[in-house]
Design an enzyme around this catalytic site. Structure first.
Site, PDB file in Angstrom:
ATOM      1  N   HIS A 268       4.940  -0.112  -0.378  1.00 24.42           N
ATOM      2  CA  HIS A 268       5.683  -1.005   0.518  1.00 24.42           C
ATOM      3  C   HIS A 268       4.686  -2.022   1.049  1.00 24.42           C
ATOM      4  O   HIS A 268       3.471  -1.800   0.983  1.00 24.42           O
ATOM      5  CB  HIS A 268       6.334  -0.221   1.668  1.00 24.42           C
ATOM      6  CG  HIS A 268       5.330   0.431   2.549  1.00 24.42           C
ATOM      7  ND1 HIS A 268       4.731   1.634   2.251  1.00 24.42           N
ATOM      8  CD2 HIS A 268       4.756   0.021   3.707  1.00 24.42           C
ATOM      9  CE1 HIS A 268       3.860   1.945   3.182  1.00 24.42           C
ATOM     10  NE2 HIS A 268       3.841   0.981   4.092  1.00 24.42           N
TER      11      HIS A 268
ATOM     12  N   GLU B 153      -1.271  -4.733  11.519  1.00 18.38           N
ATOM     13  CA  GLU B 153      -0.449  -4.285  10.394  1.00 18.38           C
ATOM     14  C   GLU B 153       1.018  -4.637  10.650  1.00 18.38           C
ATOM     15  O   GLU B 153       1.763  -4.942   9.724  1.00 18.38           O
ATOM     16  CB  GLU B 153      -0.602  -2.778  10.179  1.00 18.38           C
ATOM     17  CG  GLU B 153       0.045  -2.291   8.896  1.00 18.38           C
ATOM     18  CD  GLU B 153      -0.343  -0.870   8.571  1.00 18.38           C
ATOM     19  OE1 GLU B 153      -1.168  -0.672   7.668  1.00 18.38           O
ATOM     20  OE2 GLU B 153       0.167   0.051   9.251  1.00 18.38           O
TER      21      GLU B 153
ATOM     22  N   ASP C 258      -4.859 -10.580  -0.710  1.00 12.34           N
ATOM     23  CA  ASP C 258      -3.546 -11.224  -0.620  1.00 12.34           C
ATOM     24  C   ASP C 258      -2.724 -11.036  -1.897  1.00 12.34           C
ATOM     25  O   ASP C 258      -3.217 -11.270  -2.999  1.00 12.34           O
ATOM     26  CB  ASP C 258      -3.712 -12.719  -0.329  1.00 12.34           C
ATOM     27  CG  ASP C 258      -2.388 -13.387   0.030  1.00 12.34           C
ATOM     28  OD1 ASP C 258      -1.561 -12.726   0.708  1.00 12.34           O
ATOM     29  OD2 ASP C 258      -2.185 -14.547  -0.359  1.00 12.34           O
ATOM     30  N   HIS C 259      -1.466 -10.608  -1.711  1.00 15.47           N
ATOM     31  CA  HIS C 259      -0.546 -10.345  -2.822  1.00 15.47           C
ATOM     32  C   HIS C 259      -1.063  -9.292  -3.782  1.00 15.47           C
ATOM     33  O   HIS C 259      -0.775  -9.323  -4.977  1.00 15.47           O
ATOM     34  CB  HIS C 259      -0.179 -11.648  -3.555  1.00 15.47           C
ATOM     35  CG  HIS C 259       0.771 -12.499  -2.770  1.00 15.47           C
ATOM     36  ND1 HIS C 259       0.378 -13.218  -1.663  1.00 15.47           N
ATOM     37  CD2 HIS C 259       2.092 -12.724  -2.913  1.00 15.47           C
ATOM     38  CE1 HIS C 259       1.409 -13.855  -1.164  1.00 15.47           C
ATOM     39  NE2 HIS C 259       2.471 -13.570  -1.895  1.00 15.47           N
TER      40      HIS C 259
ATOM     41  N   HIS D 259       3.157  -5.093   3.834  1.00 20.74           N
ATOM     42  CA  HIS D 259       2.981  -5.533   5.221  1.00 20.74           C
ATOM     43  C   HIS D 259       2.502  -6.981   5.217  1.00 20.74           C
ATOM     44  O   HIS D 259       1.818  -7.418   4.294  1.00 20.74           O
ATOM     45  CB  HIS D 259       1.923  -4.697   5.944  1.00 20.74           C
ATOM     46  CG  HIS D 259       2.334  -3.293   6.205  1.00 20.74           C
ATOM     47  ND1 HIS D 259       3.186  -2.938   7.233  1.00 20.74           N
ATOM     48  CD2 HIS D 259       2.020  -2.140   5.578  1.00 20.74           C
ATOM     49  CE1 HIS D 259       3.366  -1.634   7.229  1.00 20.74           C
ATOM     50  NE2 HIS D 259       2.662  -1.110   6.229  1.00 20.74           N
TER      51      HIS D 259
ATOM     52  N   CYS E 205       5.190   5.729   4.958  1.00 22.91           N
ATOM     53  CA  CYS E 205       4.049   5.090   4.289  1.00 22.91           C
ATOM     54  C   CYS E 205       3.622   5.848   3.040  1.00 22.91           C
ATOM     55  O   CYS E 205       2.780   5.379   2.279  1.00 22.91           O
ATOM     56  CB  CYS E 205       2.877   4.938   5.256  1.00 22.91           C
ATOM     57  SG  CYS E 205       3.076   3.508   6.333  1.00 22.91           S
TER      58      CYS E 205
ATOM     59  N   HIS F 280       0.829  -1.201   0.000  1.00 26.56           N
ATOM     60  CA  HIS F 280       0.000   0.000   0.000  1.00 26.56           C
ATOM     61  C   HIS F 280       0.865   1.254   0.000  1.00 26.56           C
ATOM     62  O   HIS F 280       2.078   1.206   0.140  1.00 26.56           O
ATOM     63  CB  HIS F 280      -0.989   0.005   1.175  1.00 26.56           C
ATOM     64  CG  HIS F 280      -0.402   0.308   2.523  1.00 26.56           C
ATOM     65  ND1 HIS F 280      -1.178   0.605   3.619  1.00 26.56           N
ATOM     66  CD2 HIS F 280       0.888   0.367   2.959  1.00 26.56           C
ATOM     67  CE1 HIS F 280      -0.395   0.829   4.661  1.00 26.56           C
ATOM     68  NE2 HIS F 280       0.851   0.682   4.297  1.00 26.56           N
TER      69      HIS F 280
END
Ligand code: NI
Length: 136
Positions: A40, A125, A80-81, A42, A34, A15
């Site tokens: 980047h 997170e 996811d991903h 998480h 961020c 994100h």
């Protein structure tokens, strides 16, 4: 007699937190690292809890198998991903903060949980930073 049952899930996602209507300087000040324009990632941990009466026939509040599949279909497969900003419709115009991700996950799950049961999601997170949303 109410019992709360919980299931842990996991997803990796990228994100970036920023507002296009703010200056770079203001974005940097508020969102810090961020706001990295290259995004980047998480490792998110999600705990989904359902609270309700125990069914006298099954002994379940909710069938864990059903809950597991629901989380997989509505949250893991969606997030996811993924690059949350670019690939998840809800975040096209909404900052994918932990708070907002928890709310969107809850919104996706809620229609599939019986109305007489309470739903709560806790989203980690990082191992130390987590948020809770229960629909209020
Ligand atoms: Ni971040």
């Amino acid at each position: 007699m109410k019992v709360k049952v919980s299931r842990k899930a996991h997803f990796n996602a990228a994100h970036r937190l920023y507002r296009p209507d703010w200056s770079t300087e203001r974005n940097d000040r508020i969102f810090g690292k961020c706001n990295n324009p290259n995004f980047h990632g998480h490792n998110y941990e999600l705990i989904v809890s359902v609270t309700g009466d125990v069914d006298p026939e099954t002994g379940f509040v909710i069938d864990m198998k059903v809950l597991k599949e629901l989380i997989r279909d509505e949250v893991e497969n969606a997030f996811d991903h993924k690059n949350l900003n670019l690939e998840v419709t809800e975040f096209k115009k909404l900052n994918p903060t932990a708070e907002n991700i928890a709310v969107i996950a809850w919104n996706r799950l809620r229609p599939h949980i019986a109305k007489d049961k309470q739903l709560e999601v806790v989203l980690y997170e990082t191992p130390r930073n987590f948020v809770t949303y229960s629909g209020e």
